[in-house]
Design an enzyme around this catalytic site. Sequence first.
Site, mmCIF file in Angstrom:
data_model
loop_
_atom_site.group_PDB
_atom_site.id
_atom_site.type_symbol
_atom_site.label_atom_id
_atom_site.label_comp_id
_atom_site.label_asym_id
_atom_site.label_seq_id
_atom_site.Cartn_x
_atom_site.Cartn_y
_atom_site.Cartn_z
ATOM 1 N N HIS A 198 8.082 -1.120 -6.276
ATOM 2 C CA HIS A 198 6.747 -0.528 -6.477
ATOM 3 C C HIS A 198 6.161 -0.968 -7.827
ATOM 4 O O HIS A 198 5.928 -0.140 -8.726
ATOM 5 C CB HIS A 198 6.786 1.001 -6.382
ATOM 6 C CG HIS A 198 5.416 1.603 -6.148
ATOM 7 N ND1 HIS A 198 5.222 2.764 -5.445
ATOM 8 C CD2 HIS A 198 4.184 1.183 -6.527
ATOM 9 C CE1 HIS A 198 3.918 3.044 -5.412
ATOM 10 N NE2 HIS A 198 3.271 2.094 -6.081
ATOM 11 N N GLY A 254 3.538 -3.485 -7.982
ATOM 12 C CA GLY A 254 2.298 -4.240 -7.818
ATOM 13 C C GLY A 254 1.330 -4.018 -8.965
ATOM 14 O O GLY A 254 0.659 -4.944 -9.420
ATOM 15 N N GLU A 309 11.420 6.480 -2.912
ATOM 16 C CA GLU A 309 11.476 5.595 -4.088
ATOM 17 C C GLU A 309 12.153 6.345 -5.218
ATOM 18 O O GLU A 309 11.788 7.497 -5.464
ATOM 19 C CB GLU A 309 10.065 5.170 -4.498
ATOM 20 C CG GLU A 309 9.368 4.349 -3.410
ATOM 21 C CD GLU A 309 7.953 3.893 -3.779
ATOM 22 O OE1 GLU A 309 7.500 4.193 -4.901
ATOM 23 O OE2 GLU A 309 7.314 3.239 -2.955
ATOM 24 N N ASP A 347 6.673 -3.642 -1.180
ATOM 25 C CA ASP A 347 6.668 -3.095 -2.543
ATOM 26 C C ASP A 347 6.765 -1.568 -2.525
ATOM 27 O O ASP A 347 6.965 -0.956 -3.570
ATOM 28 C CB ASP A 347 5.353 -3.516 -3.236
ATOM 29 C CG ASP A 347 5.322 -3.191 -4.730
ATOM 30 O OD1 ASP A 347 6.343 -3.461 -5.410
ATOM 31 O OD2 ASP A 347 4.302 -2.682 -5.228
ATOM 32 N N ALA A 380 0.841 -1.209 0.000
ATOM 33 C CA ALA A 380 0.000 0.000 0.000
ATOM 34 C C ALA A 380 0.875 1.258 0.000
ATOM 35 O O ALA A 380 1.217 1.772 -1.077
ATOM 36 C CB ALA A 380 -0.953 -0.047 1.177
ATOM 37 N N ARG A 381 1.262 1.729 1.172
ATOM 38 C CA ARG A 381 2.147 2.888 1.258
ATOM 39 C C ARG A 381 3.051 2.727 2.473
ATOM 40 O O ARG A 381 2.585 2.336 3.556
ATOM 41 C CB ARG A 381 1.344 4.187 1.395
ATOM 42 C CG ARG A 381 0.647 4.647 0.109
ATOM 43 C CD ARG A 381 1.642 5.115 -0.945
ATOM 44 N NE ARG A 381 1.037 5.604 -2.160
ATOM 45 C CZ ARG A 381 0.829 4.875 -3.261
ATOM 46 N NH1 ARG A 381 1.161 3.602 -3.283
ATOM 47 N NH2 ARG A 381 0.300 5.421 -4.340
HETATM 48 N N1 LIG Z 1 1.783 -1.163 -4.934
HETATM 49 C C1 LIG Z 1 1.056 -0.687 -5.919
HETATM 50 O O1 LIG Z 1 1.429 -0.829 -7.092
HETATM 51 C C2 LIG Z 1 -0.229 0.025 -5.632
HETATM 52 C C3 LIG Z 1 -0.580 0.435 -4.376
HETATM 53 N N2 LIG Z 1 -1.781 1.053 -4.136
HETATM 54 C C4 LIG Z 1 -2.089 1.423 -2.766
HETATM 55 O O2 LIG Z 1 -2.907 0.388 -2.188
HETATM 56 C C5 LIG Z 1 -3.684 0.925 -1.110
HETATM 57 C C6 LIG Z 1 -5.114 0.430 -1.179
HETATM 58 O O3 LIG Z 1 -5.731 0.944 -2.346
HETATM 59 P P1 LIG Z 1 -7.266 0.632 -2.682
HETATM 60 O O4 LIG Z 1 -7.605 -0.749 -2.312
HETATM 61 O O5 LIG Z 1 -7.503 1.102 -4.063
HETATM 62 O O6 LIG Z 1 -8.001 1.614 -1.663
HETATM 63 P P2 LIG Z 1 -9.527 1.576 -1.221
HETATM 64 O O7 LIG Z 1 -9.920 2.984 -0.924
HETATM 65 O O8 LIG Z 1 -10.351 0.806 -2.188
HETATM 66 O O9 LIG Z 1 -9.467 0.738 0.132
HETATM 67 C C7 LIG Z 1 -8.976 1.251 1.333
HETATM 68 C C8 LIG Z 1 -9.852 0.728 2.453
HETATM 69 O O10 LIG Z 1 -9.354 1.240 3.675
HETATM 70 C C9 LIG Z 1 -10.451 1.584 4.500
HETATM 71 N N3 LIG Z 1 -10.008 2.609 5.441
HETATM 72 C C10 LIG Z 1 -9.660 3.888 5.173
HETATM 73 N N4 LIG Z 1 -9.281 4.504 6.306
HETATM 74 C C11 LIG Z 1 -9.372 3.593 7.293
HETATM 75 C C12 LIG Z 1 -9.106 3.614 8.681
HETATM 76 N N5 LIG Z 1 -8.673 4.722 9.288
HETATM 77 N N6 LIG Z 1 -9.290 2.484 9.388
HETATM 78 C C13 LIG Z 1 -9.740 1.365 8.782
HETATM 79 N N7 LIG Z 1 -10.017 1.275 7.476
HETATM 80 C C14 LIG Z 1 -9.839 2.380 6.743
HETATM 81 C C15 LIG Z 1 -11.523 2.085 3.549
HETATM 82 O O11 LIG Z 1 -12.807 1.958 4.127
HETATM 83 C C16 LIG Z 1 -11.312 1.161 2.349
HETATM 84 O O12 LIG Z 1 -12.137 0.023 2.437
HETATM 85 C C17 LIG Z 1 -3.505 2.441 -1.216
HETATM 86 O O13 LIG Z 1 -2.574 2.849 -0.239
HETATM 87 C C18 LIG Z 1 -2.938 2.673 -2.607
HETATM 88 O O14 LIG Z 1 -2.190 3.850 -2.676
HETATM 89 C C19 LIG Z 1 -2.699 1.242 -5.132
HETATM 90 C C20 LIG Z 1 -2.400 0.853 -6.413
HETATM 91 C C21 LIG Z 1 -1.119 0.280 -6.779
HETATM 92 O O1 LIG Z 2 -2.034 3.550 -7.989
HETATM 93 C C1 LIG Z 2 -1.217 3.782 -7.074
HETATM 94 O O2 LIG Z 2 -1.469 4.535 -6.147
HETATM 95 C C2 LIG Z 2 0.092 3.150 -7.087
HETATM 96 O O3 LIG Z 2 0.723 2.946 -6.116
HETATM 97 C C3 LIG Z 2 0.647 2.761 -8.348
HETATM 98 O O4 LIG Z 2 0.286 3.698 -9.243
#
Ligand SMILES: NC(=O)C1=CN([C@@H]2O[C@H](COP(=O)(O)OP(=O)(O)OC[C@H]3O[C@@H](n4cnc5c(N)ncnc54)[C@H](O)[C@@H]3O)[C@@H](O)[C@H]2O)C=CC1
Ligand SMILES: O=C(O)C(=O)CO
Length: 303
Positions: free
Chosen positions: A277, A279, A258, A253, A228-229
């Site tokens: 990074h 994913g 980065e 990841d 995630a982050r």
């Molecule tokens: N490694 C990679 O390539 C990528 C990483 N990401 C990261 O993955 C993570 C998840 O992304 P998504 O699933 O799209 O997000 P999303 O918004 O669909 O899911 C996040 C979930 O966290 C919950 N949430 C938010 N604040 C909260 C809190 N304080 N306590 C408990 N639950 C809470 C929300 O209700 C939601 O269900 C993000 O940090 C995003 O930046 C996204 C895309 C690519």
């Molecule tokens: O979508 C995101 O936030 C990523 O981490 C990759 O782009």
Amino acid sequence: MKTIFVDCNDQLRPVYDRVFRPGDDPAITVNYEPFDREKLPEILAGYDIVLNDHTFMPTEQMKLCTSLKHVVFLGTGAASYMDVAALEAMGQKVHTIKGYGDTAVAEHTIALMWAAARDLARMDRQVRAGEWITREGPQLTGKTLGLIGLGGIGGEVARIAAGMGMRVLAFNRTPRQQAGVTMASLDEVLAQADVLSINLVLSNETENFLNAERIAKLKPGCIFVNTARAALVDEKAMIAALESGQIRHAGLDVFHEEPLPKGHPLTKLDNVTLSAHSGYRTPDASETLIRRAIDIARSVIKK
Ligand SMILES: NC(=O)C1=CN([C@@H]2O[C@H](COP(=O)(O)OP(=O)(O)OC[C@H]3O[C@@H](n4cnc5c(N)ncnc54)[C@H](O)[C@@H]3O)[C@@H](O)[C@H]2O)C=CC1
Ligand SMILES: O=C(O)C(=O)CO
């Protein structure tokens, strides 16, 4: 006439070539050079819209981009790359693209989880170096996967893990119903997870969410995965837990800085598996991402 600046690299260039034909659109300039963040005002002068592929956008530089009205971030987590509130306050609307790569990131999360359990990256390095060291790692079928965050990506991780015979426990701000998933309190997830994956969005509320106190509550010897982050986790406490064995192995990841600087403390630990990074980097996700980014740009142009 509106103009779009596309921050493009060699990986995305073929995708752009597939999904739109320049000439069908109003003036589109594609930049194939690295997007130099020190020169944003110069590069973006005169443009209305920018498509940003993970370039850090300092607010001070963006203030000088006076023609710019829309920033389309090629991903979901824009907050790590720009101060979204500051940009919007000065009239630059930030668009993100949610859900384009949920399955891609979930599959990468599962890959890291398994690589961590069986210590695959280290074994690969050793075998290549002529060292034949067999070692045991936990079997995951029947074990508990704890999820912090059951959104788009967390939901996909849960779907795959449940299909592989893992028990899935999830903590989310708002409870969700999903087949194969039991909602639980944060403390239950921390205490019971054999594998913990954090899948929250980064916000003021979630920064440092997995702090030292919460890390101390983890089941000793658990596996930890973060796609995630990095800022969701107290890195010092995570490293201490890796050193003490509280966390058996981490699959990561995402990083505070980065690319991860050479010689970073994480690179010195044997019990971490690192990826760059990546994913979201699958052709399927990239195609969806670029199509949706272009759709956003087109809809903005029409207004
Ligand atoms: N490694 C990679 O390539 C990528 C990483 N990401 C990261 O993955 C993570 C998840 O992304 P998504 O699933 O799209 O997000 P999303 O918004 O669909 O899911 C996040 C979930 O966290 C919950 N949430 C938010 N604040 C909260 C809190 N304080 N306590 C408990 N639950 C809470 C929300 O209700 C939601 O269900 C993000 O940090 C995003 O930046 C996204 C895309 C690519
Ligand atoms: O979508 C995101 O936030 C990523 O981490 C990759 O782009």
